[in-house]
Design an enzyme around this catalytic site. Structure first.
Site, PDB file in Angstrom:
ATOM      1  N   LYS A  45     -23.701  70.270 -26.545  1.00  0.00           N
ATOM      2  CA  LYS A  45     -25.069  70.616 -26.133  1.00  0.00           C
ATOM      3  C   LYS A  45     -24.995  70.696 -24.603  1.00  0.00           C
ATOM      4  O   LYS A  45     -26.060  71.225 -24.226  1.00  0.00           O
ATOM      5  CB  LYS A  45     -25.740  69.345 -26.517  1.00  0.00           C
ATOM      6  CG  LYS A  45     -26.003  68.880 -27.964  1.00  0.00           C
ATOM      7  CD  LYS A  45     -26.692  67.582 -28.067  1.00  0.00           C
ATOM      8  CE  LYS A  45     -26.405  67.011 -29.271  1.00  0.00           C
ATOM      9  NZ  LYS A  45     -26.832  65.767 -29.673  1.00  0.00           N
ATOM     10  N   GLY A  46     -24.018  70.464 -24.102  1.00  0.00           N
ATOM     11  CA  GLY A  46     -23.967  70.336 -22.394  1.00  0.00           C
ATOM     12  C   GLY A  46     -24.777  71.665 -21.736  1.00  0.00           C
ATOM     13  O   GLY A  46     -25.133  71.425 -20.554  1.00  0.00           O
ATOM     14  N   ASP A  87     -20.605  73.294 -19.830  1.00  0.00           N
ATOM     15  CA  ASP A  87     -21.395  72.569 -18.678  1.00  0.00           C
ATOM     16  C   ASP A  87     -20.299  72.113 -17.528  1.00  0.00           C
ATOM     17  O   ASP A  87     -20.474  72.380 -16.420  1.00  0.00           O
ATOM     18  CB  ASP A  87     -21.981  71.416 -19.062  1.00  0.00           C
ATOM     19  CG  ASP A  87     -21.228  70.395 -20.048  1.00  0.00           C
ATOM     20  OD1 ASP A  87     -19.914  70.763 -20.343  1.00  0.00           O
ATOM     21  OD2 ASP A  87     -21.552  69.354 -20.645  1.00  0.00           O
ATOM     22  N   ASP A 111     -13.712  69.043 -17.180  1.00  0.00           N
ATOM     23  CA  ASP A 111     -13.290  67.768 -16.526  1.00  0.00           C
ATOM     24  C   ASP A 111     -11.725  67.733 -16.943  1.00  0.00           C
ATOM     25  O   ASP A 111     -11.060  68.371 -15.999  1.00  0.00           O
ATOM     26  CB  ASP A 111     -14.071  67.100 -17.578  1.00  0.00           C
ATOM     27  CG  ASP A 111     -13.783  65.461 -17.209  1.00  0.00           C
ATOM     28  OD1 ASP A 111     -13.894  65.125 -15.916  1.00  0.00           O
ATOM     29  OD2 ASP A 111     -14.018  64.490 -18.096  1.00  0.00           O
ATOM     30  N   LYS A 163     -14.406  69.401 -12.239  1.00  0.00           N
ATOM     31  CA  LYS A 163     -13.807  67.984 -11.372  1.00  0.00           C
ATOM     32  C   LYS A 163     -12.357  68.163 -11.295  1.00  0.00           C
ATOM     33  O   LYS A 163     -11.870  67.674 -12.171  1.00  0.00           O
ATOM     34  CB  LYS A 163     -14.151  66.971 -12.266  1.00  0.00           C
ATOM     35  CG  LYS A 163     -15.441  66.076 -12.283  1.00  0.00           C
ATOM     36  CD  LYS A 163     -15.472  64.956 -13.265  1.00  0.00           C
ATOM     37  CE  LYS A 163     -16.695  64.871 -13.845  1.00  0.00           C
ATOM     38  NZ  LYS A 163     -16.905  63.670 -14.844  1.00  0.00           N
ATOM     39  N   ASP A 179     -25.293  64.778 -20.092  1.00  0.00           N
ATOM     40  CA  ASP A 179     -26.142  63.440 -20.560  1.00  0.00           C
ATOM     41  C   ASP A 179     -25.130  62.289 -20.192  1.00  0.00           C
ATOM     42  O   ASP A 179     -24.045  62.419 -19.648  1.00  0.00           O
ATOM     43  CB  ASP A 179     -25.930  63.555 -22.027  1.00  0.00           C
ATOM     44  CG  ASP A 179     -24.795  63.504 -22.664  1.00  0.00           C
ATOM     45  OD1 ASP A 179     -23.719  64.257 -22.412  1.00  0.00           O
ATOM     46  OD2 ASP A 179     -24.532  62.469 -23.493  1.00  0.00           O
ATOM     47  N   ARG A 234     -30.623  64.807 -20.115  1.00  0.00           N
ATOM     48  CA  ARG A 234     -30.170  66.225 -20.161  1.00  0.00           C
ATOM     49  C   ARG A 234     -31.434  67.022 -19.484  1.00  0.00           C
ATOM     50  O   ARG A 234     -31.253  68.107 -19.114  1.00  0.00           O
ATOM     51  CB  ARG A 234     -29.947  66.647 -21.468  1.00  0.00           C
ATOM     52  CG  ARG A 234     -28.839  66.034 -22.175  1.00  0.00           C
ATOM     53  CD  ARG A 234     -28.290  66.880 -23.616  1.00  0.00           C
ATOM     54  NE  ARG A 234     -27.591  66.260 -24.355  1.00  0.00           N
ATOM     55  CZ  ARG A 234     -26.310  66.267 -24.402  1.00  0.00           C
ATOM     56  NH1 ARG A 234     -25.600  67.025 -23.387  1.00  0.00           N
ATOM     57  NH2 ARG A 234     -25.451  65.669 -25.370  1.00  0.00           N
TER      58      ARG A 234
HETATM   59  P1  IMP Z   1     -13.140  67.736 -20.943  1.00  0.00           P
HETATM   60  O1  IMP Z   1     -12.697  68.183 -22.377  1.00  0.00           O
HETATM   61  O2  IMP Z   1     -12.581  66.737 -20.575  1.00  0.00           O
HETATM   62  O3  IMP Z   1     -12.792  68.943 -19.908  1.00  0.00           O
HETATM   63  O4  IMP Z   1     -14.498  67.775 -21.059  1.00  0.00           O
HETATM   64  C1  IMP Z   1     -15.457  67.903 -22.227  1.00  0.00           C
HETATM   65  C2  IMP Z   1     -16.758  67.443 -22.142  1.00  0.00           C
HETATM   66  O5  IMP Z   1     -17.211  66.147 -21.347  1.00  0.00           O
HETATM   67  C3  IMP Z   1     -17.841  68.413 -21.257  1.00  0.00           C
HETATM   68  O6  IMP Z   1     -17.863  69.586 -21.789  1.00  0.00           O
HETATM   69  C4  IMP Z   1     -18.657  67.540 -21.239  1.00  0.00           C
HETATM   70  O7  IMP Z   1     -19.523  67.687 -22.217  1.00  0.00           O
HETATM   71  C5  IMP Z   1     -18.250  66.252 -21.186  1.00  0.00           C
HETATM   72  N1  IMP Z   1     -18.303  65.672 -19.758  1.00  0.00           N
HETATM   73  C6  IMP Z   1     -17.211  65.641 -19.014  1.00  0.00           C
HETATM   74  N2  IMP Z   1     -17.840  65.129 -17.715  1.00  0.00           N
HETATM   75  C7  IMP Z   1     -19.047  64.759 -17.823  1.00  0.00           C
HETATM   76  C8  IMP Z   1     -19.812  64.267 -16.902  1.00  0.00           C
HETATM   77  O8  IMP Z   1     -19.610  63.950 -15.767  1.00  0.00           O
HETATM   78  N3  IMP Z   1     -21.086  64.011 -17.389  1.00  0.00           N
HETATM   79  C9  IMP Z   1     -21.662  64.566 -18.588  1.00  0.00           C
HETATM   80  N4  IMP Z   1     -20.693  64.877 -19.531  1.00  0.00           N
HETATM   81  C10 IMP Z   1     -19.378  65.144 -19.019  1.00  0.00           C
HETATM   82 MG    MG Z   2     -19.739  69.977 -23.091  1.00  0.00          MG
END
Ligand code: IMP
Ligand code: MG
Length: 173
Positions: A38-39, A99, A102, A130, A159, A165
């Site tokens: 949803k982000g 969004d 990470d 990040k 979120d 959101r």
């Molecule tokens: P990744 O797979 O670790 O790169 O991140 C996956 C998902 O985690 C992102 O698409 C976001 O939806 C969520 N996410 C990661 N960091 C944050 C944050 O600081 N705030 C909110 N959602 C986050």
């Molecule tokens: Mg996401």
């Protein structure tokens, strides 16, 4: 009080800049935006409208729901598609929108999933990254803002346990 990282005005300005750059890069090429739910839904809507306002109207949007986090701030590292695209992207130019980059596990997984559908091209746009949390290498073509350290951020689609959101700005929780 939460610390504001990016104000509503800063975000809107950056979205306008990204829209202009993307409109230039895809001049004359119809584009499909794939927004990861949803982000990224608010970011993707604002970007779609900003592109339209800048004359880029040959753009369609579709959505993909990915589940990647079970617990609040921990990556499950095992993303899965909960709801797939509704349109065919074969031989089409696709811009994936998420969004935040990470750890990178979600984007890597989604990119591989989309590439199986054989688009003419695939680029990726993230609102935030990040770098301190990166675990896998993923090619990202456009970035809104870069975060220092590993804050958990909320607002503008992002979120904390599903809340926040709707905030127009982005804050550290
Ligand atoms: P990744 O797979 O670790 O790169 O991140 C996956 C998902 O985690 C992102 O698409 C976001 O939806 C969520 N996410 C990661 N960091 C944050 C944050 O600081 N705030 C909110 N959602 C986050
Ligand atoms: Mg996401």
């Amino acid at each position: 009080m939460s610390k504001i990282l990016f104000t509503k005005e800063q975000i809107q300005k950056r979205v306008g800049e990204l829209a202009a750059q993307i409109a230039r890069d895809y001049d004359g090429k119809p584009l499909i935006l794939v927004s990861v739910l949803k982000g990224s839904f608010i970011f993707a809507s604002d970007l779609l409208r900003a592109m339209y306002e800048q004359g880029k109207s040959d753009v369609i949007i579709d959505f993909l729901t990915v589940a990647s986090y079970g617990v609040r701030t921990q990556s499950s590292k095992a993303p899965r598609i909960v709801c797939d695209l509704t349109i065919d992207i074969q031989e089409k130019h696709v811009l994936l929108i998420d969004d935040i980059f990470d750890t990178g596990h979600t984007l890597k997984f989604v990119q591989e999933h989309l590439l199986q559908k054989q688009p003419a091209s695939l680029k990726t746009l993230v609102l935030l990254e990040k770098p301190a949390r990166r675990e896998v290498e993923v090619k990202i073509d456009y970035v809104g803002f870069t975060l220092e350290g590993s804050p958990w951020v909320e607002g503008y689609g992002l979120d904390s346990a599903e809340l926040g959101r709707g905030r127009p700005d982005i804050v550290v929780k």
